[in-house]
Design a protein around this motif. Structure first.
Motif, short mmCIF file in Angstrom:
data_model
loop_
_atom_site.label_atom_id
_atom_site.label_comp_id
_atom_site.label_asym_id
_atom_site.label_seq_id
_atom_site.Cartn_x
_atom_site.Cartn_y
_atom_site.Cartn_z
N ASN A 27 34.50 52.51 46.21
CA ASN A 27 35.40 52.41 45.06
C ASN A 27 35.78 50.96 44.78
O ASN A 27 35.92 50.57 43.62
N LYS A 28 35.94 50.14 45.83
CA LYS A 28 36.22 48.72 45.63
C LYS A 28 35.04 48.06 44.90
O LYS A 28 35.25 47.26 43.98
N GLU A 29 33.84 48.38 45.33
CA GLU A 29 32.65 47.82 44.67
C GLU A 29 32.58 48.27 43.22
O GLU A 29 32.21 47.49 42.33
N PHE A 30 32.94 49.52 42.97
CA PHE A 30 32.96 50.04 41.61
C PHE A 30 33.99 49.30 40.76
O PHE A 30 33.70 48.90 39.63
N ILE A 31 35.18 49.09 41.30
CA ILE A 31 36.23 48.35 40.57
C ILE A 31 35.75 46.94 40.27
O ILE A 31 35.91 46.44 39.15
N ASP A 32 35.16 46.28 41.26
CA ASP A 32 34.64 44.92 41.05
C ASP A 32 33.58 44.90 39.95
O ASP A 32 33.56 44.00 39.11
N SER A 33 32.71 45.91 39.95
CA SER A 33 31.67 45.95 38.91
C SER A 33 32.28 46.20 37.53
O SER A 33 31.81 45.65 36.54
N LEU A 34 33.33 47.01 37.48
CA LEU A 34 34.03 47.22 36.20
C LEU A 34 34.65 45.92 35.70
O LEU A 34 34.51 45.58 34.52
N ILE A 35 35.31 45.22 36.59
CA ILE A 35 35.93 43.95 36.20
C ILE A 35 34.86 42.98 35.72
O ILE A 35 35.03 42.33 34.67
N ASP A 36 33.76 42.88 36.44
CA ASP A 36 32.67 41.99 36.01
C ASP A 36 32.15 42.38 34.63
O ASP A 36 31.90 41.51 33.79
N TYR A 37 31.99 43.68 34.40
CA TYR A 37 31.51 44.14 33.10
C TYR A 37 32.49 43.74 32.00
O TYR A 37 32.08 43.19 30.97
N TYR A 38 33.76 44.02 32.19
CA TYR A 38 34.74 43.72 31.14
C TYR A 38 34.91 42.22 30.94
O TYR A 38 35.16 41.78 29.82
N ILE A 39 34.73 41.43 31.99
CA ILE A 39 34.74 39.98 31.82
C ILE A 39 33.57 39.57 30.93
O ILE A 39 33.73 38.76 30.01
N SER A 40 32.40 40.15 31.17
CA SER A 40 31.22 39.78 30.37
C SER A 40 31.35 40.23 28.91
O SER A 40 30.71 39.66 28.04
N GLU A 41 32.18 41.21 28.66
CA GLU A 41 32.38 41.73 27.30
C GLU A 41 33.73 41.32 26.71
O GLU A 41 34.20 41.92 25.75
#
Length: 116
Positions: free
Chosen positions: A7-21
């Motif tokens: 879940n931590k990895e998932f949260i990090d990937s979400l944050i990375d995605y929203y940063i890129s967008e």
């Protein structure tokens, strides 16, 4: 127990995605001017809200409910990444290459060639 590694990895990937967008979320926030006072703060709120929604959805998909400890840990993750989110909103898509162009003669040659 705390947030699982997955879940931590998932949260990090979400944050990375929203940063890129981030530019998209800034545009959404701009639609609310003059009702809002700050476009960057509103975009930040939208992004963190989306990440929070994804966090809750991950737990729901696992048929779990986040504990108070999980919520505190989630907030800490967001707090630790807040500066990066804010920077992406204020300075969208400014690659490091731009800063290096003036120091890189090869880049100047390419620019000169493209003007011919």
């Amino acid at each position: 127990m705390g947030i699982s590694k997955e879940n931590k990895e998932f949260i990090d990937s979400l944050i990375d995605y929203y940063i890129s967008e981030s530019e998209s979320y800034t545009q959404i926030a701009e639609n609310f001017v003059p009702e809002i006072e700050s476009v960057p703060d509103t975009a930040f709120g939208i992004i963190t809200g989306c990440v929070y929604s994804g966090f809750l959805q991950a737990y729901q998909n696992q048929q779990q409910t986040p504990s108070l400890e999980d919520m505190k840990e989630f907030n800490e993750i967001i707090k630790n990444r807040a500066a990066l989110i804010k920077k992406a909103i204020i300075e969208p898509h400014k690659p490091e290459i731009i800063k290096e162009d003036s120091e890189n003669p090869e880049t100047e040659t390419k620019e000169e060639d493209s003007g011919k």
